[in-house]
Design a protein around this motif. Structure first.
Motif: not given
Length: 574
Positions: A109, A112-114, A116, A478, A490
């Motif tokens: 995906s 999302q922005q980098y 993160g 993410k 994570k």
């Protein structure tokens, strides 16, 4: 985090770097001396340790110089006589467990922005940076003859008190005036002649900033010239806020080293119970085959593959090759395509094209790679790590090559299509490496051009690719940053949890490696050194593998001692 380097290959005698607590100057790593060939020689049917002053091995037909001794092969066109007939030589078996799950992109995906990635990196490394900072400054801070009281830890950058000694954790950002800008690249399309590419983005005018989830502050101080900091590195800085609102840095602390699985003999000084040379096992590291380039010699590559497969050479050669338990190709399998249509026009101006370089490239280099490496895949476990110009995803982590591209190699069960970076465990020795893109990108950000020096700094920073995603393309993760050494996807840090159970043996991103390797070396021989963490005592063998197409050199890592040697394949008068 201080570090210790070794003078000799596997000598086990560390060389301490003299550094004061208040100042940690940058250093250039001096490569350890490398034996020019397999560090084993043969006397009759026995396997013994070879002489130290061996000459470079030249493979030029039937006669080879091997560890200072000369012998002749049996003629490949005639069957051996009865007196020369021997029992078949089998290859040493070794366990290989892949541990690169965190580099696999099962769900993609790009919404999302980098940012993160940076927040996940900070969350993963902050607890370990705090541990190291408390060790370093927990009992006060000494500058010259004066001792300052224990500095205060400020959890957030926005809470830094003015004029008070304290330390704070954050991510470094370096503002470089020479760094390429996307707007400049768009403007360059209207230039008649494109400007020459820069060799360095760093300069004396660089400005340093520390930021966390809540804010940022400008860093100043003469110490910044003596330490190597690049965008994306997570550190703790000690100092005080000045009247102008800047933070004057007095000292820097890095993340504590991830736990390392214990090993009885690997890089252990004066280790008992070291296996006899006849019982040693090796891992071969190759990089830069560059199929399709002018510098690549197909005959040289075929000779190397057949020698490693045991198809050529004497019986003694076959016994030596039988000790090589695994072969890892660290990127650079396909050469960079020369710019044709869609490259530069007649006046040197870059032209837009909707066709990718991969679509324009010829399939023959891939077919040639599939054919030349087939002998090797038929007799040995083979791991293929993609590189910057290989036919797979461009951004890190690069995904495995499609098995359909290499049908001959894929037909063998021992062939593994790996990610870049790649991590595995071979006979209880943990390997972690890549094709070289993170180090080549770091060259633009730092004064040094030594890949060996930069590789040791990635261990100090506990991050494989700190400049991603700033100037090195990577996937916008993410849930975490997989390039953290000892961190999880994570964001959990197993180092903080103190996990030491055997169930994590095949799990990546938990442990500090025993061997850190990189392909794409620009030298003429293998470069290596030993990195030692001063706090934990972990010792890591660092290996830079040169391009085979230009040097004809491959590296061999001894799984028992951690010694590194090289073999040179030449064509003589061909």
């Amino acid at each position: 985090m201080d570090s210790v380097m070794s003078d000799g290959v596997g000598d086990g005698q560390p060389q301490s770097s003299q550094q004061s607590q208040a100042q940690e100057p940058d250093f250039e790593v001096t490569p350890d001396p490398i034996s020019s060939q397999f560090p084993l020689s043969f006397y009759g049917d026995g396997l013994k340790s070879g002489p130290k002053d061996t000459q470079e091995m030249e493979v030029d037909g039937n006669t080879h110089s091997f560890a200072g001794y000369t012998f002749s092969d049996y003629s490949l066109s005639e069957p051996p006589s009865k007196k020369h007939q021997r029992e078949p030589v089998s290859r040493t078996a070794a366990s290989l467990v892949a541990a690169n799950e965190r580099f696999m992109l099962n769900e993609k995906s790009f919404t999302q922005q980098y940012s993160g990635v940076y927040f996940a990196r900070l969350a993963a490394l902050r607890p370990r940076v705090i541990v190291e900072a408390e060790k370093r400054w927990g009992e006060g801070f000494k500058v010259g003859e004066s001792v300052h009281p224990t500095p205060r830890h400020v959890p957030r950058i926005l809470d830094i008190p003015r004029g008070s000694l304290c330390w704070v954790v954050g991510t470094v950002y370096v503002e470089m005036a020479l760094k390429p800008n996307i707007l400049d690249e768009v403007t360059a399309e209207h230039w008649i002649v494109a400007p020459p590419p820069l060799e360095k983005y760093s300069s004396e005018s660089d400005k340093y900033t520390l930021e966390d989830e809540h804010g940022r502050i400008k860093l100043t101080g003469s110490l910044l010239k003596d330490v190597m900091l690049v965008t994306g590195v997570v550190v703790a800085v000690l100092g005080a806020e000045t009247k102008s609102g800047d933070f004057e840095v007095w000292d820097v602390a890095y993340a504590s080293c991830a736990p390392q699985e214990p090993h009885q003999t690997f890089l252990v000084p004066n280790a008992p119970n070291v296996p006899d040379p006849s019982e040693r096992k090796f891992v071969a590291l190759i990089s830069g085959l560059n199929m399709g380039s002018d510098s690549a010699s197909h005959l040289q590559t075929e000779l190397m593959a057949e020698w490693l497969a045991g198809w050529c050479g004497s019986v003694n050669d076959q016994k030596a090759v039988g000790k090589i338990a695994c072969v890892i190709v660290a990127g650079g399998m396909i050469a960079r395509e020369s710019p044709k249509e869609g490259g530069k026009d007649s006046v040197g101006k870059f032209k837009r094209t909707t066709t990718s370089p991969l679509a324009q490239s010829s399939p023959h280099p891939i077919q040639l790679l599939d054919t030349l490496l087939s002998p090797l895949a038929s007799s040995s476990p083979l791991v293929l790590i993609p590189g910057p110009h290989d036919p797979t995803t461009h951004s890190l982590p690069q995904q495995p090559l499609l098995r359909g591209l290499l049908p001959n190699l894929s037909g063998w069960t021992g062939t593994s299509m790996a990610t870049n970076p790649f991590e595995c465990v071979v006979e209880d020795v943990r390997f972690l490496g890549h094709a070289g893109q993170p180090l080549h990108d770091l060259v633009f950000h730092t004064p040094t051009s030594s890949l060996l020096t930069l590789a040791t700094h990635t261990l100090r920073w506990q991050h494989l690719a700190p400049t991603a995603p700033d100037t090195l393309w990577c996937y916008p993760f993410k849930g975490g940053d997989p390039f953290v050494i000892g961190g999880r996807r994570k964001g959990k840090t197993r180092a903080a949890e103190g996990a030491t159970d055997d169930t994590d043996r095949g799990e990546g991103g938990v442990w500090c490696p025993h061997v850190l390797f990189s392909g794409g070396g620009k030298g003429t021989n293998v470069e290596t050194t030993i990195y030692q963490d001063a706090s934990s005592g972990a010792r890591v063998r660092v290996v830079i593998v040169p391009e085979f197409s230009k040097t004809g050199v491959i590296a061999l890592v001894d799984l028992a001692t951690g010694d590194v040697s090289s073999i040179h394949f030449g064509l003589g008068g061909f």
